[in-house]
Design a protein around this motif. Structure first.
Motif, mmCIF file in Angstrom:
data_model
loop_
_atom_site.group_PDB
_atom_site.id
_atom_site.type_symbol
_atom_site.label_atom_id
_atom_site.label_comp_id
_atom_site.label_asym_id
_atom_site.label_seq_id
_atom_site.Cartn_x
_atom_site.Cartn_y
_atom_site.Cartn_z
ATOM 1 N N SER A 33 33.088 39.802 44.176
ATOM 2 C CA SER A 33 31.937 40.186 43.353
ATOM 3 C C SER A 33 32.340 40.733 42.001
ATOM 4 O O SER A 33 31.636 40.543 41.006
ATOM 5 C CB SER A 33 31.095 41.238 44.091
ATOM 6 N N PHE A 34 33.465 41.439 41.946
ATOM 7 C CA PHE A 34 33.879 42.097 40.709
ATOM 8 C C PHE A 34 35.026 41.363 40.025
ATOM 9 O O PHE A 34 35.657 41.904 39.121
ATOM 10 C CB PHE A 34 34.303 43.545 40.994
ATOM 11 N N GLY A 35 35.277 40.134 40.446
ATOM 12 C CA GLY A 35 36.455 39.406 39.983
ATOM 13 C C GLY A 35 36.377 38.869 38.579
ATOM 14 O O GLY A 35 37.401 38.535 37.988
ATOM 15 N N LYS A 36 35.176 38.765 38.026
ATOM 16 C CA LYS A 36 35.020 38.269 36.659
ATOM 17 C C LYS A 36 33.942 39.085 35.954
ATOM 18 O O LYS A 36 32.968 39.512 36.596
ATOM 19 C CB LYS A 36 34.642 36.795 36.660
ATOM 20 N N PRO A 37 34.071 39.287 34.654
ATOM 21 C CA PRO A 37 33.077 40.087 33.923
ATOM 22 C C PRO A 37 31.654 39.566 34.066
ATOM 23 O O PRO A 37 30.703 40.331 34.096
ATOM 24 C CB PRO A 37 33.559 39.989 32.472
ATOM 25 N N GLY A 38 31.504 38.265 34.194
ATOM 26 C CA GLY A 38 30.168 37.688 34.285
ATOM 27 C C GLY A 38 29.491 37.903 35.612
ATOM 28 O O GLY A 38 28.281 37.734 35.743
ATOM 29 N N TYR A 85 34.533 45.371 36.620
ATOM 30 C CA TYR A 85 35.656 44.441 36.393
ATOM 31 C C TYR A 85 36.860 45.179 35.822
ATOM 32 O O TYR A 85 37.999 44.993 36.289
ATOM 33 C CB TYR A 85 35.225 43.323 35.443
ATOM 34 N N ALA A 86 36.643 46.028 34.828
ATOM 35 C CA ALA A 86 37.743 46.759 34.191
ATOM 36 C C ALA A 86 38.433 47.685 35.193
ATOM 37 O O ALA A 86 39.668 47.793 35.200
ATOM 38 C CB ALA A 86 37.214 47.567 33.005
ATOM 39 N N TYR A 87 37.639 48.341 36.035
ATOM 40 C CA TYR A 87 38.194 49.280 37.022
ATOM 41 C C TYR A 87 39.064 48.542 38.028
ATOM 42 O O TYR A 87 40.188 48.964 38.332
ATOM 43 C CB TYR A 87 37.051 50.000 37.726
ATOM 44 N N TRP A 88 38.547 47.436 38.555
ATOM 45 C CA TRP A 88 39.284 46.676 39.554
ATOM 46 C C TRP A 88 40.537 46.050 38.967
ATOM 47 O O TRP A 88 41.584 45.984 39.618
ATOM 48 C CB TRP A 88 38.370 45.621 40.187
#
Length: 263
Positions: A202-207, A214-217
């Motif tokens: 879910s958080f793998g891409k900014p979109g 995204y930045a945290y992960w």
């Protein structure tokens, strides 16, 4: 050792007395410092559901209250006790406000070096519902849940037998919680691995999600292909394989949905 008790009861009654018992038992083993955060006295505003903390970062939250201070207290402690009586088959309103106010931590876990103990009291029923919910919350936030303890504390006079049973549970929980600080973190279960993999997809891409997620992960290294879990612990190979398949399925589904939105 420092323990922070987050007290979701509006009274210093059964749940509070149970926490003090745990404190008493743990202090008999070692020099353990307890701090009580009484949510009824905390300046903690209700979440507005504006999504700003998830999309941009918690520092942009429009609620100006003691949330940053409370998070700092959790970081400073070695362990946290989440304590709530059963109200309407669930946690108290005070505890729910606390959980909602820190919703961004569901997306960005951060207490991976902390041990948690879950405590609840009830007049008759609801312990399983409360403890299961608190376990889910604490687990996703990153805590290793060492102990869960539920006590029957009927209104009015409690029987001697019930009081003895409660004290036995509290003493046992205190001992096991204390001992858990001497042990390394356990390997994650299948559910834990699936949650990690679902979030990684879910958080793998900014979109896919807010830029803050995204930045945290990415900073944590959790988006690396070889990352199997939040922390470097052994992961059951079967669980890892199931999690990887689940991650790919979620990722493909999200990519399809985004592509359809752009058409």
């Amino acid at each position: 050792m420092r323990i922070l008790v987050i007290m979701g009861s509006p009274r210093k009654s059964n749940t509070y007395r149970a926490a003090r018992k745990i404190e008493e038992y743990m202090q008999s083993m070692d020099n353990v410092e307890f701090e009580y955060l009484m949510l009824k006295d905390a300046n903690l505003l209700q979440c507005r559901g504006c999504y700003v903390c998830l999309a941009k970062g918690e520092e942009y939250c429009p609620c100006k209250d003691e949330a940053p201070l409370i998070e700092q207290k959790m970081h400073a402690a070695d362990g946290v006790i989440f304590a709530s009586p059963v109200y309407g088959m669930n946690i108290s309103a005070l505890m729910k406000t606390f959980v909602d106010r820190f919703s961004y931590i569901f997306h960005r876990p951060r207490f991976l070096d902390k041990k948690a103990l879950l405590l609840s009291t009830t007049g008759a029923v609801g312990l399983k519902e409360v403890l299961d919910y608190l376990k889910l919350v604490a687990g996703i936030w990153g805590f290793e849940v060492s102990q869960s303890i539920g006590l029957i504390t009927p209104p009015g006079m409690i029987s001697k037998k019930q009081e003895q049973e409660n004290n036995r549970k509290l003493e046992k929980a205190a001992l096991e919680y204390y001992n858990s600080f001497q042990k390394k973190r356990r390997s994650p279960g299948l559910k834990d691995v699936l949650i990690f993999r679902a979030q990684k997809a879910s958080f793998g891409k900014p979109g896919y999600t807010g830029s803050a997620d995204y930045a945290y992960w990415k900073e944590k290294g959790w988006l690396n292909p070889e990352a199997k879990y939040y922390v470097d612990v052994p992961v059951n190979p079967v669980y890892n394989a199931i999690g990887w398949i689940s991650e790919q399925m979620i990722r493909r589904k999200m990519e399809k949905e985004i592509a359809e939105l752009r058409e």
